[in-house]
Design a protein around this motif. Structure first.
Motif, PDB file in Angstrom:
ATOM      1  N   ARG A 192       0.827  -1.201   0.000  1.00  0.00           N
ATOM      2  CA  ARG A 192       0.000   0.000   0.000  1.00  0.00           C
ATOM      3  C   ARG A 192       0.867   1.259   0.000  1.00  0.00           C
ATOM      4  N   ILE A 193       0.276   2.332  -0.555  1.00  0.00           N
ATOM      5  CA  ILE A 193       0.873   3.663  -0.493  1.00  0.00           C
ATOM      6  C   ILE A 193      -0.146   4.601   0.134  1.00  0.00           C
ATOM      7  N   ASN A 194       0.273   5.332   1.158  1.00  0.00           N
ATOM      8  CA  ASN A 194      -0.601   6.267   1.862  1.00  0.00           C
ATOM      9  C   ASN A 194      -0.163   7.701   1.607  1.00  0.00           C
ATOM     10  N   LEU A 195      -1.130   8.607   1.591  1.00  0.00           N
ATOM     11  CA  LEU A 195      -0.877  10.033   1.431  1.00  0.00           C
ATOM     12  C   LEU A 195      -1.188  10.726   2.750  1.00  0.00           C
ATOM     13  N   TRP A 196      -0.219  11.511   3.243  1.00  0.00           N
ATOM     14  CA  TRP A 196      -0.342  12.207   4.524  1.00  0.00           C
ATOM     15  C   TRP A 196      -0.296  13.716   4.317  1.00  0.00           C
ATOM     16  N   HIS A 197      -0.906  14.432   5.247  1.00  0.00           N
ATOM     17  CA  HIS A 197      -0.694  15.871   5.369  1.00  0.00           C
ATOM     18  C   HIS A 197       0.221  16.090   6.566  1.00  0.00           C
ATOM     19  N   LEU A 198       1.180  16.980   6.420  1.00  0.00           N
ATOM     20  CA  LEU A 198       2.173  17.183   7.474  1.00  0.00           C
ATOM     21  C   LEU A 198       1.567  17.686   8.779  1.00  0.00           C
ATOM     22  N   GLU A 199       0.377  18.276   8.724  1.00  0.00           N
ATOM     23  CA  GLU A 199      -0.257  18.805   9.930  1.00  0.00           C
ATOM     24  C   GLU A 199      -1.233  17.829  10.571  1.00  0.00           C
ATOM     25  N   ILE A 200      -1.493  16.698   9.913  1.00  0.00           N
ATOM     26  CA  ILE A 200      -2.505  15.750  10.412  1.00  0.00           C
ATOM     27  C   ILE A 200      -1.841  14.401  10.674  1.00  0.00           C
ATOM     28  N   THR A 201      -1.852  13.963  11.920  1.00  0.00           N
ATOM     29  CA  THR A 201      -1.152  12.728  12.286  1.00  0.00           C
ATOM     30  C   THR A 201      -2.072  11.528  12.440  1.00  0.00           C
ATOM     31  N   ASP A 202      -3.354  11.751  12.633  1.00  0.00           N
ATOM     32  CA  ASP A 202      -4.265  10.640  12.926  1.00  0.00           C
ATOM     33  C   ASP A 202      -5.062  10.171  11.721  1.00  0.00           C
ATOM     34  N   GLN A 203      -4.707  10.654  10.534  1.00  0.00           N
ATOM     35  CA  GLN A 203      -5.464  10.279   9.341  1.00  0.00           C
ATOM     36  C   GLN A 203      -4.577  10.337   8.114  1.00  0.00           C
ATOM     37  N   SER A 204      -4.669   9.308   7.291  1.00  0.00           N
ATOM     38  CA  SER A 204      -3.979   9.294   5.998  1.00  0.00           C
ATOM     39  C   SER A 204      -4.917   8.695   4.966  1.00  0.00           C
ATOM     40  N   PHE A 205      -4.633   8.967   3.693  1.00  0.00           N
ATOM     41  CA  PHE A 205      -5.466   8.473   2.605  1.00  0.00           C
ATOM     42  C   PHE A 205      -4.717   7.381   1.859  1.00  0.00           C
ATOM     43  N   ASN A 206      -5.373   6.241   1.685  1.00  0.00           N
ATOM     44  CA  ASN A 206      -4.771   5.144   0.932  1.00  0.00           C
ATOM     45  C   ASN A 206      -4.955   5.423  -0.556  1.00  0.00           C
ATOM     46  N   ILE A 207      -3.833   5.654  -1.275  1.00  0.00           N
ATOM     47  CA  ILE A 207      -3.922   6.004  -2.696  1.00  0.00           C
ATOM     48  C   ILE A 207      -3.528   4.857  -3.615  1.00  0.00           C
ATOM     49  N   VAL A 208      -2.858   3.837  -3.100  1.00  0.00           N
ATOM     50  CA  VAL A 208      -2.553   2.627  -3.871  1.00  0.00           C
ATOM     51  C   VAL A 208      -2.716   1.427  -2.950  1.00  0.00           C
ATOM     52  N   ASP A 209      -3.416   0.408  -3.447  1.00  0.00           N
ATOM     53  CA  ASP A 209      -3.598  -0.829  -2.678  1.00  0.00           C
ATOM     54  C   ASP A 209      -3.552  -1.989  -3.661  1.00  0.00           C
ATOM     55  N   ILE A 210      -2.474  -2.769  -3.609  1.00  0.00           N
ATOM     56  CA  ILE A 210      -2.341  -3.900  -4.534  1.00  0.00           C
ATOM     57  C   ILE A 210      -2.549  -5.232  -3.809  1.00  0.00           C
ATOM     58  N   LYS A 211      -3.053  -5.190  -2.580  1.00  0.00           N
ATOM     59  CA  LYS A 211      -3.276  -6.426  -1.828  1.00  0.00           C
ATOM     60  C   LYS A 211      -4.451  -7.192  -2.430  1.00  0.00           C
ATOM     61  N   PRO A 212      -4.247  -8.442  -2.859  1.00  0.00           N
ATOM     62  CA  PRO A 212      -5.354  -9.224  -3.429  1.00  0.00           C
ATOM     63  C   PRO A 212      -6.272  -9.756  -2.325  1.00  0.00           C
ATOM     64  N   ALA A 213      -7.472 -10.103  -2.694  1.00  0.00           N
ATOM     65  CA  ALA A 213      -8.414 -10.661  -1.722  1.00  0.00           C
ATOM     66  C   ALA A 213      -7.873 -11.954  -1.130  1.00  0.00           C
ATOM     67  N   ASN A 214      -7.187 -12.732  -1.946  1.00  0.00           N
ATOM     68  CA  ASN A 214      -6.550 -13.958  -1.501  1.00  0.00           C
ATOM     69  C   ASN A 214      -5.042 -13.769  -1.619  1.00  0.00           C
ATOM     70  N   MET A 215      -4.356 -13.804  -0.494  1.00  0.00           N
ATOM     71  CA  MET A 215      -2.916 -13.536  -0.504  1.00  0.00           C
ATOM     72  C   MET A 215      -2.132 -14.565  -1.309  1.00  0.00           C
ATOM     73  N   GLU A 216      -2.718 -15.722  -1.563  1.00  0.00           N
ATOM     74  CA  GLU A 216      -2.046 -16.725  -2.376  1.00  0.00           C
ATOM     75  C   GLU A 216      -1.938 -16.279  -3.833  1.00  0.00           C
ATOM     76  N   GLU A 217      -2.739 -15.282  -4.208  1.00  0.00           N
ATOM     77  CA  GLU A 217      -2.703 -14.763  -5.568  1.00  0.00           C
ATOM     78  C   GLU A 217      -1.723 -13.601  -5.720  1.00  0.00           C
TER      79      GLU A 217
END
Length: 455
Positions: free
Chosen positions: A203-228
């Protein structure tokens, strides 16, 4: 800046010379002292290193070295602080190492300096500031800081500011945690200087330098089945000028360019950079050595450099089909892949970097060697250079370095070293190039070597 040719073509002296080495030169080195990242700030006045013990050491350019003619690339210790401590994840029964994976400097906006540092799980924003004055004459407390007895205060005093011994303080301003399931391998500041990305295996997350308790997930390549699962993210970086663009590389040898204007989740890339595989050259090790360990966009933003196990490739962002330049780093190791697989060296992650004017490239190798390539030199030996970060160089300050050669066969010349004699424990994984001058920093185990162009 005018650059001379890198080598005389015969393994002789080069335009590079030794400047400094930092760290103890003793053989007895602890694991915690090994340098794990190197980074110049945006004007090159500061140079930061992180180590496996969680420490950050900042070096400052020696003012006298800039005034002399020619200029010298000499640095002194400016600040040292403990950035990360070892932790334990009780929910997963996992130890979290304190090792510093990456350091990234923010552009300077005031007298203080700011940098991001990360280990496997937690990113911290540090403020590094100077204090050379102190306030005296408080009414409610003594000079040592103890509270004064109010009944003994008979008159009011006006506090005064007086000069004091210079102190450099490093304080954590933000802590960004609990956003990554897997180990963080990259952080990259956006050109807007307000946001940054952090990447782990999936995964890749996007952060704002002033906000520590929240980030936005901008890339997620995790498959539903990790065997894939077929690939993992190995590196990610923002474009140097376009705040909506970023790239990330994978273990399958591909690089994806994503545009955050297209969708909130960049699961569809704008461009895919991949070199077709030669089916005749395929072997058991093909997939391993094609994995990209680092990707860096050029300073002006048109080109991109990727490092796989055996070489460097330069891509034009306007052409996805194949790289425009290819530079073999240690092609002589191709015959040694079996033994490198057995000792796990084939999984080493080498970084790469651009010179300030994007005309030269640098990356590391084994035996304390690192490679410098001059772009547009025709790919011949005159455009490439192998140098060594050797401890005995400390006895020869400002002496020109001698270009090294590795012989891939049993027959070798007098000034060449046999590939069978290479020390694979002396690996150069981390390098950095000064943003404006011909000064380079090379991490070799616990030592930081600084070299400069003698002109």
């Amino acid at each position: 800046m005018f650059y001379r040719s890198n080598s005389d073509g015969n393994g002789g002296e080069t335009t590079w010379c030794f400047s400094q080495v930092k760290g103890t030169l003793e053989d007895d080195v602890t694991e915690a002292d090994l340098i794990s990242c190197v980074e110049f700030n945006h004007d090159g006045e500061l140079l930061a290193t992180g180590d496996k013990g969680g420490r950050v050491v900042i070096f400052q350019r020696d003012p006298a070295s800039k005034q002399c003619v020619p200029k010298k690339g000499e640095y002194n210790v400016y600040s040292t602080f403990q950035s990360h401590e070892p932790e334990f994840d009780y929910l997963k029964s996992l130890e979290i190492e304190e090792k510093i994976n990456k350091i990234r400097w923010l552009k300077k906006k005031n007298q203080a300096h700011f940098l991001l540092s990360t280990n496997d799980k937690t990113i911290k924003l540090w403020k590094v500031s100077e204090r050379d004055k102190r306030v005296t004459g408080y009414n409610t407390r003594e000079e040592g800081g103890r509270p004064r007895d109010p009944t003994r205060i008979t008159q009011l005093r006006v506090p005064t500011v007086r000069p004091a011994e210079l102190m450099v303080e490093a304080s954590p301003r933000r802590i960004f945690a609990n956003a990554h399931t897997y180990h963080i391998n990259s952080i990259s500041l956006n050109s807007d200087q307000e946001t940054y990305l952090s990447a782990d295996d999936l995964r890749i997350n996007l952060w704002h330098l002033e906000i520590t308790d929240q980030s936005f997930n901008i890339v997620d390549i995790k498959p539903a089945n990790m065997e894939e699962l077929t690939e993992v993210i190995t590196a990610a970086e923002f474009h140097p000028t376009e705040c909506n663009l970023f790239v990330y590389s994978s273990s399958k040898g591909t690089i994806r360019l994503c545009d955050m204007r297209a969708a909130a989740l960049c699961d569809r890339h704008a461009k895919l950079f991949e070199e077709p595989e030669d089916p005749h050259a395929r072997s058991f090790f093909s997939e391993i050595i094609s994995s990209i360990s680092d990707v860096k966009l050029s300073n002006e933003g048109r080109y991109m450099m990727s490092r796989d196990y055996l070489g460097l490739k330069v891509w034009d962002l306007r052409m996805e089909t194949k790289p425009v330049e290819t530079y073999p780093v240690h092609e002589y190791l191709r015959s040694k892949l079996c033994s490198l697989y057995e000792n796990d060296c084939i999984f080493d992650k080498f970084e790469c970097c651009w010179s300030g004017d994007d005309q030269r490239l640098m990356t590391g190798s084994y035996n304390g060697f690192f490679r410098v390539f001059e772009r547009g030199a025709g790919g011949g030996r005159r455009g490439e250079l192998t140098l060594e970060a050797a401890r005995d160089a400390a006895a020869r300050p400002r002496q020109p370095l001698r270009a090294r050669r590795v012989a891939a066969t049993a027959k070798r010349k007098k000034d060449e070293i046999s590939v069978d004699c290479l020390d694979f424990n002396k690996k150069i994984l981390h390098t950095a190039w000064h943003p404006h001058e011909s000064i380079i920093a090379v991490a070799a185990t616990n030592n930081l070597f600084i070299f400069q162009d003698k002109f």
